[in-house]
Design a protein around this motif. Structure first.
Motif, PDB file in Angstrom:
ATOM      1  N   TYR A 206       0.839  -1.206   0.000  1.00  0.00           N
ATOM      2  CA  TYR A 206       0.000   0.000   0.000  1.00  0.00           C
ATOM      3  C   TYR A 206       0.873   1.255   0.000  1.00  0.00           C
ATOM      4  O   TYR A 206       0.681   2.162  -0.823  1.00  0.00           O
ATOM      5  CB  TYR A 206      -0.914  -0.002   1.225  1.00  0.00           C
ATOM      6  N   HIS A 207       1.820   1.327   0.921  1.00  0.00           N
ATOM      7  CA  HIS A 207       2.668   2.513   1.024  1.00  0.00           C
ATOM      8  C   HIS A 207       3.547   2.684  -0.214  1.00  0.00           C
ATOM      9  O   HIS A 207       3.769   3.809  -0.682  1.00  0.00           O
ATOM     10  CB  HIS A 207       3.533   2.440   2.277  1.00  0.00           C
ATOM     11  N   GLY A 208       4.063   1.566  -0.735  1.00  0.00           N
ATOM     12  CA  GLY A 208       4.882   1.649  -1.947  1.00  0.00           C
ATOM     13  C   GLY A 208       4.105   2.210  -3.116  1.00  0.00           C
ATOM     14  O   GLY A 208       4.607   3.044  -3.882  1.00  0.00           O
ATOM     15  N   ILE A 209       2.864   1.769  -3.260  1.00  0.00           N
ATOM     16  CA  ILE A 209       2.024   2.272  -4.352  1.00  0.00           C
ATOM     17  C   ILE A 209       1.716   3.750  -4.147  1.00  0.00           C
ATOM     18  O   ILE A 209       1.726   4.536  -5.114  1.00  0.00           O
ATOM     19  CB  ILE A 209       0.731   1.447  -4.454  1.00  0.00           C
ATOM     20  N   GLN A 210       1.453   4.154  -2.915  1.00  0.00           N
ATOM     21  CA  GLN A 210       1.180   5.563  -2.656  1.00  0.00           C
ATOM     22  C   GLN A 210       2.376   6.440  -3.034  1.00  0.00           C
ATOM     23  O   GLN A 210       2.214   7.540  -3.591  1.00  0.00           O
ATOM     24  CB  GLN A 210       0.819   5.767  -1.187  1.00  0.00           C
ATOM     25  N   LYS A 211       3.586   5.968  -2.744  1.00  0.00           N
ATOM     26  CA  LYS A 211       4.786   6.725  -3.115  1.00  0.00           C
ATOM     27  C   LYS A 211       4.899   6.847  -4.633  1.00  0.00           C
ATOM     28  O   LYS A 211       5.206   7.922  -5.163  1.00  0.00           O
ATOM     29  CB  LYS A 211       6.032   6.036  -2.552  1.00  0.00           C
ATOM     30  N   LEU A 212       4.646   5.745  -5.343  1.00  0.00           N
ATOM     31  CA  LEU A 212       4.741   5.785  -6.800  1.00  0.00           C
ATOM     32  C   LEU A 212       3.620   6.607  -7.417  1.00  0.00           C
ATOM     33  O   LEU A 212       3.818   7.271  -8.439  1.00  0.00           O
ATOM     34  CB  LEU A 212       4.720   4.369  -7.371  1.00  0.00           C
ATOM     35  N   LYS A 213       2.458   6.575  -6.801  1.00  0.00           N
ATOM     36  CA  LYS A 213       1.347   7.381  -7.302  1.00  0.00           C
ATOM     37  C   LYS A 213       1.710   8.860  -7.248  1.00  0.00           C
ATOM     38  O   LYS A 213       1.479   9.616  -8.203  1.00  0.00           O
ATOM     39  CB  LYS A 213       0.093   7.093  -6.478  1.00  0.00           C
ATOM     40  N   ALA A 214       2.317   9.267  -6.143  1.00  0.00           N
ATOM     41  CA  ALA A 214       2.743  10.663  -6.018  1.00  0.00           C
ATOM     42  C   ALA A 214       3.876  10.978  -6.990  1.00  0.00           C
ATOM     43  O   ALA A 214       3.914  12.050  -7.604  1.00  0.00           O
ATOM     44  CB  ALA A 214       3.183  10.939  -4.583  1.00  0.00           C
ATOM     45  N   LEU A 215       4.799  10.032  -7.155  1.00  0.00           N
ATOM     46  CA  LEU A 215       5.946  10.245  -8.033  1.00  0.00           C
ATOM     47  C   LEU A 215       5.523  10.402  -9.484  1.00  0.00           C
ATOM     48  O   LEU A 215       6.064  11.241 -10.222  1.00  0.00           O
ATOM     49  CB  LEU A 215       6.919   9.063  -7.900  1.00  0.00           C
ATOM     50  N   THR A 216       4.550   9.614  -9.907  1.00  0.00           N
ATOM     51  CA  THR A 216       4.136   9.614 -11.313  1.00  0.00           C
ATOM     52  C   THR A 216       3.007  10.600 -11.598  1.00  0.00           C
ATOM     53  O   THR A 216       2.724  10.891 -12.765  1.00  0.00           O
ATOM     54  CB  THR A 216       3.674   8.213 -11.738  1.00  0.00           C
ATOM     55  N   GLY A 217       2.348  11.080 -10.551  1.00  0.00           N
ATOM     56  CA  GLY A 217       1.202  11.950 -10.750  1.00  0.00           C
ATOM     57  C   GLY A 217      -0.037  11.210 -11.214  1.00  0.00           C
ATOM     58  O   GLY A 217      -0.984  11.822 -11.733  1.00  0.00           O
ATOM     59  N   ALA A 218      -0.069   9.904 -11.026  1.00  0.00           N
ATOM     60  CA  ALA A 218      -1.221   9.107 -11.459  1.00  0.00           C
ATOM     61  C   ALA A 218      -2.443   9.440 -10.608  1.00  0.00           C
ATOM     62  O   ALA A 218      -2.332   9.709  -9.410  1.00  0.00           O
ATOM     63  CB  ALA A 218      -0.901   7.618 -11.353  1.00  0.00           C
TER      64      ALA A 218
END
Length: 279
Positions: A206-218
């Motif tokens: 969950y936390h890993g996806i949240q970090k990538l979501k913020a990084l990619t702007g998805a």
């Protein structure tokens, strides 16, 4: 237009039973990734086995490894970020392990490279894990005198594998420890074996996806999974997709159930639905 991030589990989801990506899936993914498919993997595995498995596929986004304890850059083959367990919580976990006769493997990040440490291969399950990783992936292991000396070396992940009956009391005891998160699930390949994995509270799929979501702007996350350790993955996703061979509990939470991992279901779904950024 919706900006999408695709996240797939590996074992039992994208991978075949022989722990490979089929030729059909590899062909599809190679083409889509070259076209810009925003896909990453979220897995309990370490970079030692993941990088050989994904070799030849042009992944660009950080990989979510060890159930979210580590984000790893597949381009530079370096750790992007790692969530360390506090020394106090780590030492408390070791006390519980010792009380039930376990030691297990400890993964540390002293710099930007992961180290896998152990004291002794005290069970057949540890010996099997060690032998398979050494033979198949040439995974390096560091033998240490005691696991306690690793408390100040950024321990990010502790892993035990054994029959469920032996791990159940350890799992119960760990519930009282603050400052950790726990993943407890059945092995995809050996149903009699379960994995008990400990990491920092902010370390999860969950936390890993949240970090990538913020990084990619998805603004939309589409996730694929099969096992109980994919529940945090589903919690982070807007569209939850279970493969046909998934655990019933995961299927019950899915928005969609597709074909099995042996049918290249994830790659074929992406082939049918990815159109340069829209579902």
């Amino acid at each position: 237009m919706s900006k999408i991030l695709y996240v797939t589990d590996l074992d039992g989801t994208l991978l075949q039973p022989d722990v490979t990506i089929s030729d059909a899936s590899a062909d599809i993914l190679a083409r889509l990734l070259a076209e810009g498919l925003p896909l990453t993997a979220a897995t309990a595995r370490t970079r030692f086995s993941v990088m050989p498995i994904l070799r030849g596929l042009p992944f660009r986004l950080p990989l979510i490894l060890q159930n979210g304890a580590v984000l790893h850059d597949p381009v530079t083959d370096r750790i992007v970020s790692a969530a360390a367990i506090s020394p106090d919580a780590y030492l408390r976990v070791l006390q519980i392990y010792a009380a039930y006769g376990f030691n297990g493997f400890v993964f540390c990040v002293p710099s930007d490279h992961l180290r896998c440490c152990y004291t002794e291969l005290s069970t057949q399950h540890m010996r099997d894990y060690y032998g398979e990783r050494r033979e198949r992936y040439d995974k390096p292991f560091d033998q240490v005198k005691t696991l306690s000396i690793l408390a100040d070396r950024n321990p990010v992940y502790l892993s035990l594998n054994a029959p469920k009956a032996k791990l159940d009391p350890v799992y119960a005891a760990l519930q009282a420890v603050s400052g950790i998160s726990i993943a407890y699930y059945q092995d995809v390949y050996e149903p009699d074996i379960w994995y008990l994995e400990v990491s920092a509270p902010e370390a999860s799929k969950y936390h890993g996806i949240q970090k990538l979501k913020a990084l990619t702007g998805a603004d939309t996350v589409v996730g694929f999974g099969d096992n109980l350790n994919d529940l945090p993955l589903f919690q982070a996703c807007d569209v939850r997709i279970a493969v046909g061979n998934a655990a019933d509990d995961l299927k019950a939470l899915a928005d969609l159930v597709i074909g099995k991992n042996t049918e290249d279901a994830v790659a074929r779904y992406l082939q049918a639905h990815y159109h340069g950024g829209t579902t």
